[in-house]
Scaffold this motif. Structure first.
Motif, mmCIF file in Angstrom:
data_model
loop_
_atom_site.group_PDB
_atom_site.id
_atom_site.type_symbol
_atom_site.label_atom_id
_atom_site.label_comp_id
_atom_site.label_asym_id
_atom_site.label_seq_id
_atom_site.Cartn_x
_atom_site.Cartn_y
_atom_site.Cartn_z
ATOM 1 N N ASP A 1 1.159 -1.098 0.156
ATOM 2 C CA ASP A 1 0.019 -0.293 0.318
ATOM 3 C C ASP A 1 0.729 1.513 -0.230
ATOM 4 O OD1 ASP A 1 -1.809 -1.995 0.455
ATOM 5 O OD2 ASP A 1 -2.511 -1.590 2.603
ATOM 6 N N SER B 1 3.958 4.303 -4.493
ATOM 7 C CA SER B 1 2.637 5.077 -5.549
ATOM 8 C C SER B 1 3.437 5.649 -5.947
ATOM 9 C CB SER B 1 1.340 6.192 -4.016
ATOM 10 O OG SER B 1 2.755 6.850 -2.968
ATOM 11 N N ILE C 1 -0.968 8.739 -7.102
ATOM 12 C CA ILE C 1 -1.351 7.234 -7.452
ATOM 13 C C ILE C 1 -0.680 5.565 -6.543
ATOM 14 C CG2 ILE C 1 -1.629 6.250 -9.588
ATOM 15 C CD1 ILE C 1 -2.946 9.022 -10.102
ATOM 16 N N LEU C 2 -2.566 5.262 -5.750
ATOM 17 C CA LEU C 2 -2.064 4.185 -5.055
ATOM 18 C C LEU C 2 -1.775 3.191 -5.842
ATOM 19 C CD1 LEU C 2 -4.462 5.223 -2.379
ATOM 20 C CD2 LEU C 2 -1.715 6.481 -2.837
ATOM 21 N N TRP C 3 -0.953 3.715 -6.695
ATOM 22 C CA TRP C 3 -0.672 1.819 -7.645
ATOM 23 C C TRP C 3 -0.579 0.683 -6.838
ATOM 24 C CZ3 TRP C 3 4.257 -0.935 -8.140
ATOM 25 C CH2 TRP C 3 5.198 0.081 -7.535
ATOM 26 N N SER D 1 -1.232 0.155 -3.723
ATOM 27 C CA SER D 1 -2.862 -0.681 -3.644
ATOM 28 C C SER D 1 -3.458 -1.422 -4.207
ATOM 29 C CB SER D 1 -3.730 -0.203 -2.214
ATOM 30 O OG SER D 1 -4.107 0.861 -3.512
ATOM 31 N N VAL D 2 -3.565 -1.559 -5.962
ATOM 32 C CA VAL D 2 -4.038 -2.119 -6.981
ATOM 33 C C VAL D 2 -3.409 -2.863 -7.080
ATOM 34 C CG1 VAL D 2 -4.631 -1.980 -9.120
ATOM 35 C CG2 VAL D 2 -4.986 -0.464 -7.727
ATOM 36 N N LEU D 3 -1.688 -3.195 -7.044
ATOM 37 C CA LEU D 3 -0.845 -4.375 -6.985
ATOM 38 C C LEU D 3 -1.481 -5.195 -6.170
ATOM 39 C CD1 LEU D 3 1.296 -5.581 -8.789
ATOM 40 C CD2 LEU D 3 2.405 -4.515 -6.574
ATOM 41 N N ALA E 1 -4.162 -5.857 -3.778
ATOM 42 C CA ALA E 1 -5.142 -6.102 -5.001
ATOM 43 C C ALA E 1 -5.282 -6.780 -5.232
ATOM 44 C CB ALA E 1 -6.251 -4.798 -4.842
ATOM 45 N N THR E 2 -4.872 -6.647 -6.872
ATOM 46 C CA THR E 2 -4.555 -8.087 -7.814
ATOM 47 C C THR E 2 -4.059 -8.901 -7.546
ATOM 48 O OG1 THR E 2 -4.452 -5.954 -9.349
ATOM 49 C CG2 THR E 2 -3.565 -8.261 -10.186
ATOM 50 N N THR F 1 -3.981 -10.491 -4.208
ATOM 51 C CA THR F 1 -5.247 -11.166 -3.584
ATOM 52 C C THR F 1 -6.298 -11.920 -3.743
ATOM 53 O OG1 THR F 1 -4.762 -9.292 -1.693
ATOM 54 C CG2 THR F 1 -6.673 -11.134 -1.909
#
Length: 156
Positions: free
Chosen positions: A60, A63, A82-84, A86-88, A90-91, A93
């Protein structure tokens, strides 16, 4: 009074609840919620430390700053962040969840069902062979009886 042919709302709701797929869906949601805890612990206990070996412990915190100087966190933050990470996270997970569900649940169940279907087909074909064999035996018995009867009538 007019007669109602339509079921009442209560009867429709009761029929909806009594369908098997509603119960299956409820079980799936409960299992999914419990399974989420397992996946989150794998991400927090295995994936994040591996990522931490190369950077920070949490995905998390990764960014990028899109506009202006990105300082602070939360409401006091400035700039466009850009919080990339947290996207990574979630992906990852999601991918771990999908892989575990597929390899531990879907694949074994499909193999089990395929074996059951193969057994059922083998049993049906064996029964069919037995029926054909019985039919052939009965035909032979019939032919033998006809031959005996025919040979017995030939005698004076």
């Amino acid at each position: 009074m007019s007669e109602k042919n339509e079921p009442s709302v209560w009867q429709g709701f009761k029929a909806f609840l009594m369908r098997g797929n509603v119960i299956d869906l409820a079980v799936a949601v409960v299992i999914g919620a419990a399974f989420t805890k397992i996946v989150n612990s794998v991400v927090d206990g295995v994936i994040n430390p591996l990522v931490g070996a190369f950077g920070t412990q949490s995905l998390d915190s990764y960014s990028s700053c899109l506009k202006g100087p990105c300082t602070g966190t939360g409401d006091s933050a400035t700039g466009v962040r850009i919080l990339w990470g947290s996207v990574l996270g979630a992906t990852l997970t999601f991918l771990i969840t999908a892989a575990v569900v597929y390899f531990l649940m879907v694949l074994p169940m499909s193999k089990y069902l395929a074996r059951q279907e193969a057994r059922r087909k083998a049993k049906e074909s064996a029964e069919e062979v037995i029926e054909v064999s019985e039919l052939e035996v009965l035909k032979e018995i019939r032919d033998a009886l006809i031959a005996q009867r025919g040979s017995g009538h030939d005698r004076p």
